[in-house]
Design a protein around this motif. Sequence first.
Motif, PDB file in Angstrom:
ATOM      1  N   ALA A  37       0.819  -1.220   0.000  1.00  0.00           N
ATOM      2  CA  ALA A  37       0.000   0.000   0.000  1.00  0.00           C
ATOM      3  C   ALA A  37       0.847   1.262   0.000  1.00  0.00           C
ATOM      4  O   ALA A  37       0.507   2.245  -0.671  1.00  0.00           O
ATOM      5  N   ASP A  38       1.959   1.256   0.746  1.00  0.00           N
ATOM      6  CA  ASP A  38       2.800   2.464   0.811  1.00  0.00           C
ATOM      7  C   ASP A  38       3.358   2.813  -0.564  1.00  0.00           C
ATOM      8  O   ASP A  38       3.452   4.007  -0.920  1.00  0.00           O
ATOM      9  N   TRP A  39       3.744   1.795  -1.330  1.00  0.00           N
ATOM     10  CA  TRP A  39       4.279   2.075  -2.671  1.00  0.00           C
ATOM     11  C   TRP A  39       3.217   2.740  -3.519  1.00  0.00           C
ATOM     12  O   TRP A  39       3.487   3.730  -4.207  1.00  0.00           O
ATOM     13  N   TRP A  40       2.000   2.205  -3.489  1.00  0.00           N
ATOM     14  CA  TRP A  40       0.931   2.787  -4.283  1.00  0.00           C
ATOM     15  C   TRP A  40       0.540   4.173  -3.783  1.00  0.00           C
ATOM     16  O   TRP A  40       0.208   5.055  -4.587  1.00  0.00           O
ATOM     17  N   THR A 106      -4.475   6.802  -0.616  1.00  0.00           N
ATOM     18  CA  THR A 106      -4.304   8.049  -1.365  1.00  0.00           C
ATOM     19  C   THR A 106      -5.160   8.036  -2.630  1.00  0.00           C
ATOM     20  O   THR A 106      -5.819   9.032  -2.960  1.00  0.00           O
ATOM     21  N   ALA A 107      -5.170   6.918  -3.342  1.00  0.00           N
ATOM     22  CA  ALA A 107      -6.007   6.800  -4.537  1.00  0.00           C
ATOM     23  C   ALA A 107      -7.483   6.868  -4.176  1.00  0.00           C
ATOM     24  O   ALA A 107      -8.276   7.512  -4.877  1.00  0.00           O
ATOM     25  N   ARG A 109      -8.872   8.417  -1.640  1.00  0.00           N
ATOM     26  CA  ARG A 109      -9.242   9.807  -1.314  1.00  0.00           C
ATOM     27  C   ARG A 109      -9.456  10.619  -2.590  1.00  0.00           C
ATOM     28  O   ARG A 109     -10.401  11.420  -2.687  1.00  0.00           O
ATOM     29  N   TRP A 110      -8.590  10.430  -3.562  1.00  0.00           N
ATOM     30  CA  TRP A 110      -8.725  11.129  -4.849  1.00  0.00           C
ATOM     31  C   TRP A 110     -10.032  10.723  -5.530  1.00  0.00           C
ATOM     32  O   TRP A 110     -10.776  11.564  -6.045  1.00  0.00           O
ATOM     33  N   ALA A 111     -10.327   9.439  -5.521  1.00  0.00           N
ATOM     34  CA  ALA A 111     -11.564   8.944  -6.127  1.00  0.00           C
ATOM     35  C   ALA A 111     -12.788   9.499  -5.404  1.00  0.00           C
ATOM     36  O   ALA A 111     -13.797   9.855  -6.040  1.00  0.00           O
ATOM     37  N   GLU A 112     -12.722   9.602  -4.094  1.00  0.00           N
ATOM     38  CA  GLU A 112     -13.843  10.150  -3.326  1.00  0.00           C
ATOM     39  C   GLU A 112     -14.064  11.621  -3.663  1.00  0.00           C
ATOM     40  O   GLU A 112     -15.215  12.079  -3.745  1.00  0.00           O
ATOM     41  N   GLU A 113     -12.965  12.350  -3.860  1.00  0.00           N
ATOM     42  CA  GLU A 113     -13.096  13.759  -4.248  1.00  0.00           C
ATOM     43  C   GLU A 113     -13.767  13.873  -5.618  1.00  0.00           C
ATOM     44  O   GLU A 113     -14.661  14.713  -5.814  1.00  0.00           O
ATOM     45  N   ARG A 114     -13.340  13.045  -6.564  1.00  0.00           N
ATOM     46  CA  ARG A 114     -13.953  13.067  -7.889  1.00  0.00           C
ATOM     47  C   ARG A 114     -15.440  12.696  -7.812  1.00  0.00           C
ATOM     48  O   ARG A 114     -16.275  13.268  -8.516  1.00  0.00           O
TER      49      ARG A 114
END
Length: 249
Positions: A37-40, A106-107, A109-114
Amino acid sequence: MDLNNRENRDIRTVEDVLRLLDGLFAPGADRWTEGGADWWDSFYADRDKPVPFFVAKPDENLVSYVERGLLPAGGRALDLGCGPGRNTLYLASLGYEVDAVDLSATAIRWAEERTAEAGAEGVRFVNGDAFTAVLDGPYDLVYDSGCFHHLPPHRRVSYLALLDRVLAPGGHFALTAFAAGEGGMGSELPDADFYRQGKLDGGLAYTDTELRAIFGDLTETDLRRMHDEPPTSPNFGEPFLWTALFRLT
Protein backbone atom coordinates in the motif's frame (compact mmCIF):
# COMPACT_ATOMS: atom_id res chain seq x y z
CA MET A 1 19.58 -22.57 15.27
CA ASP A 2 16.93 -22.66 17.98
CA LEU A 3 14.90 -25.68 16.93
CA ASN A 4 12.30 -25.02 19.61
CA ASN A 5 11.27 -21.68 18.09
CA ARG A 6 11.31 -22.37 14.39
CA GLU A 7 8.09 -22.19 12.37
CA ASN A 8 9.10 -23.76 9.07
CA ARG A 9 6.70 -26.72 9.15
CA ASP A 10 3.44 -24.80 9.35
CA ILE A 11 2.04 -25.26 5.84
CA ARG A 12 -1.45 -26.79 6.06
CA THR A 13 -3.65 -24.93 3.58
CA VAL A 14 -3.56 -23.43 0.10
CA GLU A 15 -3.55 -19.98 1.70
CA ASP A 16 -0.45 -20.95 3.69
CA VAL A 17 1.26 -21.87 0.42
CA LEU A 18 0.22 -18.59 -1.20
CA ARG A 19 1.61 -16.58 1.71
CA LEU A 20 4.84 -18.57 1.56
CA LEU A 21 5.20 -17.71 -2.13
CA ASP A 22 4.41 -14.04 -1.37
CA GLY A 23 7.42 -14.08 0.93
CA LEU A 24 9.80 -15.16 -1.84
CA PHE A 25 9.59 -11.65 -3.28
CA ALA A 26 11.58 -8.73 -1.92
CA PRO A 27 9.42 -6.47 0.28
CA GLY A 28 9.95 -3.58 -2.15
CA ALA A 29 8.49 -5.68 -4.97
CA ASP A 30 5.10 -6.16 -3.30
CA ARG A 31 2.29 -4.51 -5.26
CA TRP A 32 -0.55 -6.90 -4.36
CA THR A 33 -0.86 -7.26 -0.54
CA GLU A 34 -1.48 -4.65 2.11
CA GLY A 35 2.31 -4.48 2.43
CA GLY A 36 2.39 -2.80 -0.99
CA ALA A 37 0.00 0.00 0.00
CA ASP A 38 2.80 2.46 0.81
CA TRP A 39 4.28 2.08 -2.67
CA TRP A 40 0.93 2.79 -4.28
CA ASP A 41 0.31 5.73 -1.95
CA SER A 42 3.60 7.23 -3.12
CA PHE A 43 2.67 6.53 -6.74
CA TYR A 44 -0.63 8.42 -6.45
CA ALA A 45 0.70 11.24 -4.26
CA ASP A 46 1.61 13.55 -7.17
CA ARG A 47 -1.55 14.00 -9.21
CA ASP A 48 0.28 16.06 -11.83
CA LYS A 49 2.58 13.25 -12.91
CA PRO A 50 2.24 12.41 -16.64
CA VAL A 51 0.65 9.03 -15.95
CA PRO A 52 -1.78 8.11 -18.77
CA PHE A 53 -4.48 6.63 -16.54
CA PHE A 54 -4.59 9.59 -14.14
CA VAL A 55 -7.00 11.23 -16.57
CA ALA A 56 -10.66 11.43 -15.54
CA LYS A 57 -11.82 9.30 -18.48
CA PRO A 58 -13.29 5.79 -18.68
CA ASP A 59 -11.63 3.02 -20.66
CA GLU A 60 -12.65 3.05 -24.32
CA ASN A 61 -13.37 -0.68 -24.27
CA LEU A 62 -15.76 -0.30 -21.31
CA VAL A 63 -17.63 2.44 -23.15
CA SER A 64 -17.67 0.23 -26.25
CA TYR A 65 -19.18 -2.69 -24.33
CA VAL A 66 -21.98 -0.46 -23.11
CA GLU A 67 -22.65 1.17 -26.46
CA ARG A 68 -22.70 -2.21 -28.23
CA GLY A 69 -25.13 -3.65 -25.71
CA LEU A 70 -22.67 -6.25 -24.41
CA LEU A 71 -23.25 -5.23 -20.79
CA PRO A 72 -26.53 -4.80 -18.92
CA ALA A 73 -27.82 -1.26 -18.47
CA GLY A 74 -27.27 -1.41 -14.72
CA GLY A 75 -26.84 -3.67 -11.74
CA ARG A 76 -24.06 -4.20 -9.23
CA ALA A 77 -20.43 -3.75 -10.21
CA LEU A 78 -17.05 -4.33 -8.57
CA ASP A 79 -14.13 -2.16 -9.73
CA LEU A 80 -10.89 -3.96 -8.83
CA GLY A 81 -7.90 -1.65 -8.34
CA CYS A 82 -10.08 1.39 -8.94
CA GLY A 83 -7.29 3.99 -8.55
CA PRO A 84 -8.71 7.54 -8.78
CA GLY A 85 -12.10 6.13 -9.77
CA ARG A 86 -12.42 7.03 -13.44
CA ASN A 87 -14.20 3.78 -14.41
CA THR A 88 -16.09 3.74 -11.13
CA LEU A 89 -17.69 7.08 -11.94
CA TYR A 90 -18.57 6.00 -15.46
CA LEU A 91 -20.34 2.91 -14.17
CA ALA A 92 -22.15 4.94 -11.54
CA SER A 93 -23.32 7.36 -14.26
CA LEU A 94 -24.99 4.39 -15.98
CA GLY A 95 -26.94 3.49 -12.87
CA TYR A 96 -24.67 0.78 -11.49
CA GLU A 97 -24.21 0.38 -7.75
CA VAL A 98 -20.43 0.18 -7.54
CA ASP A 99 -18.08 -1.22 -4.93
CA ALA A 100 -14.58 0.08 -5.76
CA VAL A 101 -11.53 -1.36 -4.02
CA ASP A 102 -7.89 -0.27 -3.99
CA LEU A 103 -4.83 -0.86 -1.81
CA SER A 104 -3.97 2.83 -1.81
CA ALA A 105 -5.72 5.14 0.65
CA THR A 106 -4.30 8.05 -1.36
CA ALA A 107 -6.01 6.80 -4.54
CA ILE A 108 -9.26 6.24 -2.65
CA ARG A 109 -9.24 9.81 -1.31
CA TRP A 110 -8.73 11.13 -4.85
CA ALA A 111 -11.56 8.94 -6.13
CA GLU A 112 -13.84 10.15 -3.33
CA GLU A 113 -13.10 13.76 -4.25
CA ARG A 114 -13.95 13.07 -7.89
CA THR A 115 -17.15 11.34 -6.81
CA ALA A 116 -18.21 14.30 -4.68
CA GLU A 117 -17.43 16.75 -7.50
CA ALA A 118 -19.51 14.67 -9.93
CA GLY A 119 -22.37 14.27 -7.47
CA ALA A 120 -22.30 10.53 -8.14
CA GLU A 121 -24.41 8.19 -6.06
CA GLY A 122 -24.38 4.47 -5.40
CA VAL A 123 -20.60 4.20 -4.91
CA ARG A 124 -18.86 2.49 -1.98
CA PHE A 125 -15.08 2.72 -1.76
CA VAL A 126 -13.11 -0.01 0.01
CA ASN A 127 -9.49 0.60 0.98
CA GLY A 128 -7.67 -2.71 1.20
CA ASP A 129 -6.62 -5.99 -0.36
CA ALA A 130 -9.36 -7.33 -2.64
CA PHE A 131 -8.51 -10.90 -1.62
CA THR A 132 -9.24 -10.22 2.05
CA ALA A 133 -11.64 -7.25 1.95
CA VAL A 134 -15.32 -7.73 2.71
CA LEU A 135 -16.94 -7.48 -0.72
CA ASP A 136 -20.70 -7.74 -0.78
CA GLY A 137 -21.29 -9.78 -3.93
CA PRO A 138 -22.67 -11.15 -6.10
CA TYR A 139 -21.82 -8.65 -8.83
CA ASP A 140 -23.26 -8.43 -12.32
CA LEU A 141 -19.95 -6.96 -13.52
CA VAL A 142 -16.41 -7.29 -12.21
CA TYR A 143 -14.15 -4.76 -13.91
CA ASP A 144 -10.36 -4.70 -13.67
CA SER A 145 -8.36 -1.98 -15.36
CA GLY A 146 -4.71 -2.74 -14.63
CA CYS A 147 -4.84 -4.78 -11.42
CA PHE A 148 -4.39 -8.34 -12.69
CA HIS A 149 -1.03 -7.76 -14.39
CA HIS A 150 0.53 -6.65 -11.08
CA LEU A 151 -0.10 -10.04 -9.46
CA PRO A 152 2.62 -12.69 -9.17
CA PRO A 153 1.81 -15.99 -10.88
CA HIS A 154 0.61 -17.82 -7.75
CA ARG A 155 -1.93 -15.11 -6.95
CA ARG A 156 -3.83 -15.98 -10.12
CA VAL A 157 -5.22 -18.75 -7.93
CA SER A 158 -6.55 -16.13 -5.49
CA TYR A 159 -7.88 -14.02 -8.35
CA LEU A 160 -9.84 -16.86 -9.93
CA ALA A 161 -11.19 -17.83 -6.52
CA LEU A 162 -12.34 -14.23 -6.02
CA LEU A 163 -14.19 -14.26 -9.35
CA ASP A 164 -15.75 -17.59 -8.49
CA ARG A 165 -16.94 -16.17 -5.17
CA VAL A 166 -18.34 -12.79 -6.24
CA LEU A 167 -19.42 -13.01 -9.89
CA ALA A 168 -23.16 -13.53 -10.30
CA PRO A 169 -24.48 -16.30 -12.59
CA GLY A 170 -24.64 -14.77 -16.06
CA GLY A 171 -22.41 -11.93 -14.88
CA HIS A 172 -19.60 -10.33 -16.85
CA PHE A 173 -15.89 -10.02 -16.11
CA ALA A 174 -13.80 -7.47 -18.03
CA LEU A 175 -10.17 -6.47 -17.75
CA THR A 176 -7.31 -4.61 -19.31
CA ALA A 177 -3.83 -6.10 -18.96
CA PHE A 178 -0.32 -5.57 -20.29
CA ALA A 179 0.08 -7.08 -23.75
CA ALA A 180 3.08 -9.17 -24.72
CA GLY A 181 4.64 -8.81 -28.14
CA GLU A 182 5.25 -5.88 -30.44
CA GLY A 183 4.09 -2.59 -28.98
CA GLY A 184 3.23 -4.24 -25.69
CA MET A 185 4.32 -3.49 -22.15
CA GLY A 186 5.39 -5.49 -19.11
CA SER A 187 7.76 -8.37 -18.54
CA GLU A 188 7.59 -11.46 -20.76
CA LEU A 189 9.80 -13.63 -18.53
CA PRO A 190 8.59 -17.17 -17.74
CA ASP A 191 6.65 -17.40 -14.48
CA ALA A 192 9.43 -19.27 -12.64
CA ASP A 193 11.94 -16.48 -13.29
CA PHE A 194 9.98 -14.01 -11.17
CA TYR A 195 10.57 -16.19 -8.12
CA ARG A 196 14.26 -16.56 -8.93
CA GLN A 197 14.74 -12.80 -9.11
CA GLY A 198 12.24 -11.86 -6.39
CA LYS A 199 10.51 -9.09 -8.35
CA LEU A 200 7.95 -8.60 -11.11
CA ASP A 201 9.70 -5.99 -13.30
CA GLY A 202 6.76 -3.60 -13.14
CA GLY A 203 4.11 -6.11 -14.16
CA LEU A 204 3.50 -9.21 -16.24
CA ALA A 205 2.74 -9.14 -19.95
CA TYR A 206 0.25 -11.64 -21.36
CA THR A 207 -0.59 -13.01 -24.78
CA ASP A 208 -4.20 -13.37 -25.84
CA THR A 209 -3.74 -17.15 -25.76
CA GLU A 210 -2.60 -17.00 -22.14
CA LEU A 211 -5.57 -14.87 -21.09
CA ARG A 212 -7.96 -17.28 -22.80
CA ALA A 213 -6.37 -20.19 -20.95
CA ILE A 214 -6.37 -18.50 -17.53
CA PHE A 215 -10.01 -17.48 -17.80
CA GLY A 216 -11.02 -20.60 -19.71
CA ASP A 217 -13.91 -21.38 -17.36
CA LEU A 218 -15.64 -18.22 -18.62
CA THR A 219 -17.15 -17.60 -22.05
CA GLU A 220 -15.24 -15.11 -24.18
CA THR A 221 -17.26 -12.24 -25.61
CA ASP A 222 -14.52 -9.91 -26.82
CA LEU A 223 -10.70 -9.86 -26.71
CA ARG A 224 -8.57 -7.30 -28.56
CA ARG A 225 -5.90 -4.65 -28.15
CA MET A 226 -7.13 -1.42 -26.61
CA HIS A 227 -7.63 1.35 -29.14
CA ASP A 228 -5.19 4.25 -29.09
CA GLU A 229 -7.28 7.26 -28.06
CA PRO A 230 -6.03 10.82 -28.79
CA PRO A 231 -5.81 13.39 -25.96
CA THR A 232 -9.02 15.03 -27.21
CA SER A 233 -11.01 11.81 -26.87
CA PRO A 234 -13.52 11.54 -24.01
CA ASN A 235 -12.19 8.02 -23.40
CA PHE A 236 -8.88 6.50 -22.26
CA GLY A 237 -7.04 4.17 -24.61
CA GLU A 238 -3.48 2.84 -24.87
CA PRO A 239 -2.55 0.12 -27.40
CA PHE A 240 -0.04 -1.58 -25.07
CA LEU A 241 -3.00 -3.17 -23.26
CA TRP A 242 -5.27 -6.11 -23.97
CA THR A 243 -8.96 -5.62 -23.35
CA ALA A 244 -11.15 -8.62 -22.66
CA LEU A 245 -14.77 -9.33 -21.81
CA PHE A 246 -15.95 -12.69 -20.50
CA ARG A 247 -19.25 -14.01 -19.20
CA LEU A 248 -20.08 -16.60 -16.57
CA THR A 249 -22.52 -18.99 -18.26
